[in-house]
Write an enzyme that holds these catalytic residues in place. Structure first.
Site, short mmCIF file in Angstrom:
data_model
loop_
_atom_site.label_atom_id
_atom_site.label_comp_id
_atom_site.label_asym_id
_atom_site.label_seq_id
_atom_site.Cartn_x
_atom_site.Cartn_y
_atom_site.Cartn_z
CG ASP A 102 -1.87 -1.12 1.12
OD1 ASP A 102 -2.26 -1.57 0.13
OD2 ASP A 102 -2.20 -1.33 2.38
N1 URA Z 1 -1.22 -5.86 3.96
C1 URA Z 1 -1.90 -4.62 3.95
O1 URA Z 1 -2.90 -4.42 4.35
N2 URA Z 1 -0.84 -3.74 3.22
C2 URA Z 1 -0.09 -3.85 2.63
O2 URA Z 1 0.55 -2.88 2.02
C3 URA Z 1 0.54 -5.14 2.58
C4 URA Z 1 -0.01 -6.34 3.42
#
Ligand code: URA
Length: 242
Positions: A102
């Site tokens: 993310d």
């Molecule tokens: N899980 C998440 O919620 N976000 C990420 O970036 C990676 C794993």
């Protein structure tokens, strides 16, 4: 390196094809036709041409980035700049991103030009562990932790059971998963009414960001690339070539 390897690595074709190009006299090194495919060239010194067009040697690469916040794991800029903005153009233009993090997640992230390798790393069949450190809005109770580890969490109809959850501080946990589902960690805790406010991937398989500050990256050595390819059942480039 051998001339046929140079030509094949540079995208001119399989080793069988490039050997034919040599034998037909299509290839010159420093202006001289070289028909011997085993002829030794040094990419930074010799000028190699195919049908009088210069061939630029492009070595395979795997880059480990300590991803900072504010960059998207996407090839193009969208709401935020692409993670590729951090890399020199010569890598960015050939880059294949290995999975997603993310925009507000930091930590271990891989980029390569090797699509086959990238696909295998993210393929759940190989079960690469991903370890995250998550800061939560509320404390994680021991009881909730045990329930998640026992029953798992339903994400899109799949029951995801983390391999391990460790409470470091009441609202700070280490969690290890082997899937790579969209917003996986955030959704696991959300199911229990908790929110992740800070997320860092601290490990992908055996790979960590040791000695890399956020925003820094490094190239894997040939040995490191061979090791990674081996982990996912691929031969080293040298073995593949010969
Ligand atoms: N899980 C998440 O919620 N976000 C990420 O970036 C990676 C794993």
């Amino acid at each position: 390196m051998r001339l046929d390897k140079f030509l094949s690595d540079s995208g001119l074709g399989s080793r069988r094809h490039v050997r034919k190009f040599c034998r037909h006299g299509f290839v010159k090194v420093d202006g001289i036709v070289i028909k011997d495919e085993a002829y030794k060239v040094e990419p930074s010194i010799n000028k190699v041409t195919y049908l009088d067009e210069e061939v630029i040697y492009e070595e395979h690469f795997v880059i480990l980035i300590n991803k900072p916040k504010g960059y998207m794991s996407s090839n193009i800029d969208e709401a935020y700049p692409s993670i590729l903005r951090i890399l020199p153009e010569k890598y960015a233009k050939r880059a294949v991103l290995v999975g997603r993090l993310d925009v507000d997640t930091t930590g271990v992230y891989l980029i390569t030009d090797d699509g086959k390798l990238a696909n295998r790393i993210i393929n759940p069949h190989f079960g690469f562990e991903k370890e995250y450190q998550a800061r939560l809005t509320r404390s994680l109770e021991e009881k909730t932790k045990n329930e998640i580890l026992l029953k798992g969490v339903d994400l899109d109809g799949d029951i995801v059971i983390p391999k391990k959850i460790e409470i470091i501080e009441p609202d700070l946990v280490n969690i290890i998963v082997s899937e790579g589902k969209y917003h996986e960690i955030k959704r696991i805790f959300k199911r229990y009414g908790n929110e992740v406010i800070d997320l860092k991937r601290t490990r992908l398989a055996y790979i960590t960001c040791e000695n890399l500050k956020e925003g820094e990256y490094r190239l894997f050595s040939e040995e490191e690339i061979d090791k990674l390819r081996k982990e996912v059942g691929l031969p080293s480039y040298e073995e593949e070539f010969n």
